[in-house]
Design an enzyme around this catalytic site. Structure first.
Site, mmCIF file in Angstrom:
data_model
loop_
_atom_site.group_PDB
_atom_site.id
_atom_site.type_symbol
_atom_site.label_atom_id
_atom_site.label_comp_id
_atom_site.label_asym_id
_atom_site.label_seq_id
_atom_site.Cartn_x
_atom_site.Cartn_y
_atom_site.Cartn_z
ATOM 1 N N ASP A 1 0.466 -5.438 -3.699
ATOM 2 C CA ASP A 1 0.942 -4.194 -3.098
ATOM 3 C C ASP A 1 1.994 -3.588 -4.012
ATOM 4 O O ASP A 1 2.415 -4.201 -5.003
ATOM 5 C CB ASP A 1 1.537 -4.449 -1.707
ATOM 6 C CG ASP A 1 1.434 -3.230 -0.789
ATOM 7 O OD1 ASP A 1 1.462 -2.086 -1.296
ATOM 8 O OD2 ASP A 1 1.327 -3.428 0.439
ATOM 9 N N GLY B 1 1.889 -3.732 -8.014
ATOM 10 C CA GLY B 1 1.259 -2.714 -8.836
ATOM 11 C C GLY B 1 0.535 -1.714 -7.965
ATOM 12 O O GLY B 1 0.570 -1.792 -6.735
ATOM 13 N N HIS C 1 -9.005 4.139 4.568
ATOM 14 C CA HIS C 1 -8.987 5.317 5.440
ATOM 15 C C HIS C 1 -7.805 6.237 5.147
ATOM 16 O O HIS C 1 -7.773 7.373 5.625
ATOM 17 C CB HIS C 1 -9.021 4.908 6.918
ATOM 18 C CG HIS C 1 -7.760 4.291 7.441
ATOM 19 N ND1 HIS C 1 -7.548 4.076 8.792
ATOM 20 C CD2 HIS C 1 -6.640 3.829 6.822
ATOM 21 C CE1 HIS C 1 -6.357 3.518 8.975
ATOM 22 N NE2 HIS C 1 -5.794 3.369 7.792
#
Length: 337
Positions: A196, A222, A242
């Site tokens: 993350d 990253g 989404h």
């Protein structure tokens, strides 16, 4: 059954309920009622509120079944109110807080999104939601906790998936590690990578330690628009795609396709829209106002995956708000959208 006018009126008034729940959650009211009934005057001193205004809020929420109110005007917790306690394993406190802050403000600009097609949050704040959270650590922490709480709603198909024969799971956009932590607890021979942005994973180390899996899960930071960790045989993307338009979602998937083993599995936890899907279509409006992304139908998921070199193999329909899409690397050349 209520008359149509009253039913519609109740829907129109829904914004007040959202804010009433938000204020109670933000003040931590349920945490102070855990030891027993309290009068509004005493509760106000505990949470830092005006006693008369807090009484009116509590009276309304008692009428909705969130709290109890006895003849001496003392308030207590109902089963619904218990879900606003911070220490409740099924807590929805941070979901209520997130829904009442920037999410709520963006919803007030839905008209702008519908008229222009633009993201309401960007219009209101001058930048994207994730860029804004990078500069607002408290909001980022609330968001991560709210997302973690939604994982626990009516089961999570990623946690119950059969990982037999798999060795390394990579959680893309894994936040503080609630999902990968649970997967590793249930599969003690597996190892994991949580990937993350730095601000997204800032609480991951301590949370993975709490889960007892810190020795089997490394944290890498990253942007998934640049690359993702290679070598996993299961890649999990939970409530990430989404958030993005088809072009950006394809870019994320293409990077996963480069990294995944040829016999690997991609698990996508998102809505698979169907007709009359109230939860899914509500979440789709959230994407419209908050991120510029969208929920997708099964055929739209199939096409999106093909464009990045994956083949959709199965859809596990929802137990809660979100479904599970399973995909495998496609040996055919990617189908460009």
């Amino acid at each position: 059954m209520e008359p149509p006018r009253q039913e519609l009126f109740n829907m129109i008034q829904g914004y007040k309920t959202t804010q009433a729940l938000y204020v109670a959650a933000k003040l931590g009211v349920a945490d102070h009622l855990v030891h027993g009934l309290m009068r509004a005057e005493d509760l106000a001193k505990e949470v830092g509120a005006n006693s008369k205004a807090l009484f009116r809020l509590m009276r309304h929420l008692a009428a909705l079944g969130i709290f109890t109110q006895d003849k001496s005007t003392k308030f207590g917790l109902t089963p619904l109110g218990e879900l606003l306690r911070t220490d409740n394993p099924e807590s929805m406190r941070y979901s209520a807080i997130f829904s009442g802050e920037e999410n709520y403000k963006a919803a007030g600009n839905l008209l702008h999104s519908v008229r222009t097609g633009e993201t309401a949050f960007n219009h209101l704040y001058g930048k994207g939601h994730f860029d804004w959270m990078a500069e607002n650590t408290d909001a980022s922490s609330t968001f991560n906790k709210a997302m973690a709480q939604t994982l626990r709603r009516r089961g999570n198909p990623v946690e119950s998936y059969d990982y037999s024969g798999r060795h390394l799971v990579v959680d893309i956009g894994g936040g503080r590690g609630d999902l990968i932590g649970s997967v590793l607890v249930s599969n003690p021979t597996m190892e994991g990578i949580l990937f993350d942005l730095p601000q997204g994973s800032s609480e991951a180390q301590s949370h993975l330690k709490t889960k007892g899996v810190q020795d089997r899960c490394r944290i890498e930071t990253g942007s998934f628009f640049d690359s993702v960790p290679a070598g996993g045989d299961v890649y999990v993307v939970s409530r990430i795609l989404h958030d993005w338009s088809d072009d950006k979602a394809t870019a994320i998937l293409a990077n996963i396709r480069k990294a995944i083993k040829e016999d690997g599995t991609l698990l996508i936890r998102d809505s698979v829209l169907s007709d009359n899907d109230v939860q899914g279509s509500t979440l789709d409006l959230t994407m419209l106002i908050m991120t510029g992304g969208q929920e997708r139908t099964e055929s739209e998921w199939r096409s999106l995956l093909q464009s990045a070199g994956f083949a959709l193999t199965r859809v596990y329909k929802k137990e809660g708000q979100l479904d599970l899409v399973e995909a495998k690397p496609d040996k055919q050349p990617p189908h460009r959208r």
